[in-house]
Design a protein around this motif. Structure first.
Motif, PDB file in Angstrom:
ATOM      1  N   ALA A 145      22.335   9.402 -17.797  1.00  0.00           N
ATOM      2  CA  ALA A 145      21.331   9.194 -18.845  1.00  0.00           C
ATOM      3  C   ALA A 145      21.740   7.980 -19.669  1.00  0.00           C
ATOM      4  N   PRO A 146      21.513   6.781 -19.160  1.00  0.00           N
ATOM      5  CA  PRO A 146      22.007   5.574 -19.837  1.00  0.00           C
ATOM      6  C   PRO A 146      21.338   5.311 -21.178  1.00  0.00           C
ATOM      7  N   GLY A 147      22.155   4.884 -22.138  1.00  0.00           N
ATOM      8  CA  GLY A 147      21.632   4.406 -23.406  1.00  0.00           C
ATOM      9  C   GLY A 147      21.283   2.939 -23.297  1.00  0.00           C
ATOM     10  N   LEU A 148      20.901   2.348 -24.410  1.00  0.00           N
ATOM     11  CA  LEU A 148      20.444   0.955 -24.382  1.00  0.00           C
ATOM     12  C   LEU A 148      21.537   0.017 -23.878  1.00  0.00           C
ATOM     13  N   GLY A 149      22.755   0.173 -24.377  1.00  0.00           N
ATOM     14  CA  GLY A 149      23.844  -0.694 -23.939  1.00  0.00           C
ATOM     15  C   GLY A 149      24.146  -0.541 -22.467  1.00  0.00           C
ATOM     16  N   GLU A 150      24.105   0.687 -21.979  1.00  0.00           N
ATOM     17  CA  GLU A 150      24.351   0.923 -20.560  1.00  0.00           C
ATOM     18  C   GLU A 150      23.229   0.332 -19.706  1.00  0.00           C
ATOM     19  N   LYS A 151      22.004   0.428 -20.182  1.00  0.00           N
ATOM     20  CA  LYS A 151      20.888  -0.153 -19.426  1.00  0.00           C
ATOM     21  C   LYS A 151      21.031  -1.667 -19.323  1.00  0.00           C
ATOM     22  N   LEU A 152      21.557  -2.276 -20.355  1.00  0.00           N
ATOM     23  CA  LEU A 152      21.796  -3.717 -20.304  1.00  0.00           C
ATOM     24  C   LEU A 152      22.796  -4.052 -19.195  1.00  0.00           C
ATOM     25  N   ILE A 154      23.476  -2.207 -16.578  1.00  0.00           N
ATOM     26  CA  ILE A 154      22.839  -1.873 -15.302  1.00  0.00           C
ATOM     27  C   ILE A 154      21.948  -3.026 -14.837  1.00  0.00           C
ATOM     28  N   ILE A 155      21.194  -3.605 -15.769  1.00  0.00           N
ATOM     29  CA  ILE A 155      20.362  -4.764 -15.435  1.00  0.00           C
ATOM     30  C   ILE A 155      21.228  -5.915 -14.947  1.00  0.00           C
ATOM     31  N   GLU A 156      22.310  -6.191 -15.641  1.00  0.00           N
ATOM     32  CA  GLU A 156      23.185  -7.303 -15.258  1.00  0.00           C
ATOM     33  C   GLU A 156      23.734  -7.119 -13.845  1.00  0.00           C
ATOM     34  N   ASN A 157      24.134  -5.900 -13.498  1.00  0.00           N
ATOM     35  CA  ASN A 157      24.643  -5.636 -12.150  1.00  0.00           C
ATOM     36  C   ASN A 157      23.557  -5.846 -11.101  1.00  0.00           C
ATOM     37  N   ALA A 158      22.358  -5.342 -11.372  1.00  0.00           N
ATOM     38  CA  ALA A 158      21.259  -5.467 -10.408  1.00  0.00           C
ATOM     39  C   ALA A 158      20.834  -6.918 -10.241  1.00  0.00           C
ATOM     40  N   GLY A 166      19.224 -13.954  -2.807  1.00  0.00           N
ATOM     41  CA  GLY A 166      18.197 -14.972  -2.677  1.00  0.00           C
ATOM     42  C   GLY A 166      17.086 -14.994  -3.700  1.00  0.00           C
ATOM     43  N   VAL A 167      17.097 -14.090  -4.687  1.00  0.00           N
ATOM     44  CA  VAL A 167      16.066 -14.101  -5.729  1.00  0.00           C
ATOM     45  C   VAL A 167      16.587 -14.960  -6.875  1.00  0.00           C
ATOM     46  N   SER A 168      16.066 -16.149  -7.036  1.00  0.00           N
ATOM     47  CA  SER A 168      16.649 -17.115  -7.972  1.00  0.00           C
ATOM     48  C   SER A 168      16.551 -16.666  -9.423  1.00  0.00           C
ATOM     49  N   CYS A 169      15.426 -16.093  -9.805  1.00  0.00           N
ATOM     50  CA  CYS A 169      15.257 -15.587 -11.175  1.00  0.00           C
ATOM     51  C   CYS A 169      14.564 -14.226 -11.100  1.00  0.00           C
ATOM     52  N   PRO A 170      15.336 -13.151 -10.936  1.00  0.00           N
ATOM     53  CA  PRO A 170      14.735 -11.828 -10.745  1.00  0.00           C
ATOM     54  C   PRO A 170      13.869 -11.401 -11.936  1.00  0.00           C
ATOM     55  N   ALA A 195      13.138  -5.872 -23.389  1.00  0.00           N
ATOM     56  CA  ALA A 195      12.209  -6.992 -23.204  1.00  0.00           C
ATOM     57  C   ALA A 195      12.379  -8.020 -24.317  1.00  0.00           C
ATOM     58  N   LEU A 196      12.516  -7.551 -25.557  1.00  0.00           N
ATOM     59  CA  LEU A 196      12.693  -8.461 -26.685  1.00  0.00           C
ATOM     60  C   LEU A 196      14.040  -9.188 -26.588  1.00  0.00           C
ATOM     61  N   MET A 197      15.070  -8.478 -26.182  1.00  0.00           N
ATOM     62  CA  MET A 197      16.387  -9.106 -26.000  1.00  0.00           C
ATOM     63  C   MET A 197      16.301 -10.231 -24.972  1.00  0.00           C
ATOM     64  N   SER A 198      15.548  -9.995 -23.910  1.00  0.00           N
ATOM     65  CA  SER A 198      15.386 -11.016 -22.876  1.00  0.00           C
ATOM     66  C   SER A 198      14.662 -12.235 -23.431  1.00  0.00           C
ATOM     67  N   GLN A 199      13.592 -11.991 -24.184  1.00  0.00           N
ATOM     68  CA  GLN A 199      12.816 -13.101 -24.741  1.00  0.00           C
ATOM     69  C   GLN A 199      13.639 -13.935 -25.713  1.00  0.00           C
ATOM     70  N   ARG A 200      14.631 -13.311 -26.342  1.00  0.00           N
ATOM     71  CA  ARG A 200      15.476 -14.032 -27.303  1.00  0.00           C
ATOM     72  C   ARG A 200      16.741 -14.591 -26.660  1.00  0.00           C
ATOM     73  N   GLY A 201      16.813 -14.539 -25.339  1.00  0.00           N
ATOM     74  CA  GLY A 201      17.925 -15.151 -24.639  1.00  0.00           C
ATOM     75  C   GLY A 201      19.194 -14.322 -24.581  1.00  0.00           C
ATOM     76  N   GLN A 202      19.100 -13.031 -24.896  1.00  0.00           N
ATOM     77  CA  GLN A 202      20.287 -12.180 -24.869  1.00  0.00           C
ATOM     78  C   GLN A 202      20.586 -11.621 -23.477  1.00  0.00           C
ATOM     79  N   ILE A 203      19.644 -11.762 -22.563  1.00  0.00           N
ATOM     80  CA  ILE A 203      19.854 -11.361 -21.168  1.00  0.00           C
ATOM     81  C   ILE A 203      19.570 -12.581 -20.317  1.00  0.00           C
ATOM     82  N   GLU A 204      20.574 -13.052 -19.601  1.00  0.00           N
ATOM     83  CA  GLU A 204      20.450 -14.324 -18.892  1.00  0.00           C
ATOM     84  C   GLU A 204      20.217 -14.128 -17.395  1.00  0.00           C
ATOM     85  N   GLY A 205      19.622 -15.148 -16.782  1.00  0.00           N
ATOM     86  CA  GLY A 205      19.462 -15.173 -15.331  1.00  0.00           C
ATOM     87  C   GLY A 205      18.317 -14.359 -14.792  1.00  0.00           C
TER      88      GLY A 205
END
Length: 304
Positions: A145-152, A154-158, A166-170, A195-205
């Motif tokens: 049951a991941p919390g917000l930090g864990e989901k972040l 998990i996204i980075e690993n995926a 081969g997916v340049s910008c997933p 989604a907001l973290m991504s839009q503000r550049g906190q999740i890269e790639g």
């Protein structure tokens, strides 16, 4: 990109050294030897020798010339394999016929383990007969049951795996039951925050959006019909599907395989080497696909 593409690309690269922990079942041995035959796997079999040889006889396989490291228990085999990974002697770790908890204990050992990132998570590569791209579903097997930090994490690993395949910008869709934020549904709150973290550049790639329901995450037609608009063009075009919890992910993946005719390959991400963590119930083809994905992403294919 399809699994056939990955298998072909992996075969064009140099063989990867693979440590198989307790490969005491015909399916794991068959997959390893098929990968060896195709040229992208050099297997090292670690476990109880008699059980490995019995499984080979059951499958009609010949192990002559293959290296077997005899260990008296699955725990000893797991620790030996992890040691080889830590010392840089193998490129890929494969789970055979042993419980995941035994292998994970060795992988996560604070003194001798091989954890590299904040969190280990399972990424299942999924090929649907109805889509023209691979999907990366996470996490339906490890984090309950991941919390917000864990989901972040998990996204980075995926995203790391998707980029290596081969997916340049997933494009990452944070799944929920609805497409709108509902305070009574925690998955939608986490999705909106990510989604907001991504839009503000906190999740890269990558690009992240949510909440999105499964249909309008992967189907542009469904998104159009429901009027779902994504500010970063994720709706209908998602590559990575972040599930809200292990139950949702487990049900999604088993439904896709059993009822949807999807092909899958599971890899544990976040360790020093990719870990092929297919179920003990999986057949040879599932394990072979996972081996090919691991070989491709470690430089055993044309992306290296």
């Amino acid at each position: 990109m399809t699994f056939d593409d990955i298998l072909a690309a992996a075969a064009r690269g140099a063989p990867r050294r693979v440590a198989a922990v307790s490969p005491e079942d015909p399916q794991t041995l068959s997959a390893l030897l098929e990968a060896e035959k195709r040229g992208f796997c050099q297997p090292l079999l670690i476990g109880e020798r008699q059980k490995i040889e019995a499984a080979a006889r059951e499958a009609g396989l010949v192990l002559e010339g293959r290296e077997i490291v005899g260990e008296g228990s699955p725990a000893a085999a797991a620790h030996r394999a992890v040691e080889l990974c830590r010392d840089g002697e193998v490129d890929i770790l494969v789970k055979g016929r042993l419980h995941s908890s035994i292998l994970m204990k060795a992988v996560l050992d604070k003194e001798s383990g091989i954890r590299r990132s904040k969190l280990l998570s399972m990424v299942t590569v999924l090929q649907s007969p109805y889509l023209n791209r691979l999907l990366f579903v996470t996490d339906g097997a490890m984090v309950i049951a991941p919390g917000l930090g864990e989901k972040l994490a998990i996204i980075e690993n995926a995203v790391s795996l998707a980029r290596r395949l081969g997916v340049s910008c997933p494009k990452v869709a944070c799944l929920a039951a609805v497409e709108t934020v509902n305070p009574a549904m925690p998955a939608t709150l986490d999705a909106a925050a990510l989604a907001l973290m991504s839009q503000r550049g906190q999740i890269e790639g990558c690009l992240v959006d949510g909440p999105l329901a499964l249909d309008n995450a992967v189907s542009a037609e469904a998104a159009r019909r429901k009027g779902v608009r994504s500010p970063v063009a994720v709706a209908g075009e998602a590559d990575v599907l972040l599930v809200p919890d292990i139950e949702a992910g487990n049900i999604l993946l088993k439904t896709a395989r059993v009822l949807g005719g999807c092909q899958t390959a599971g890899l544990l991400m976040g360790a020093a080497v990719p870990v092929v963590m297919t179920s003990r119930a999986d057949g040879q083809e599932n394990k072979l696909r996972a081996l090919a994905c691991a070989a491709y992403q470690t430089g055993g294919g044309e992306n290296g």
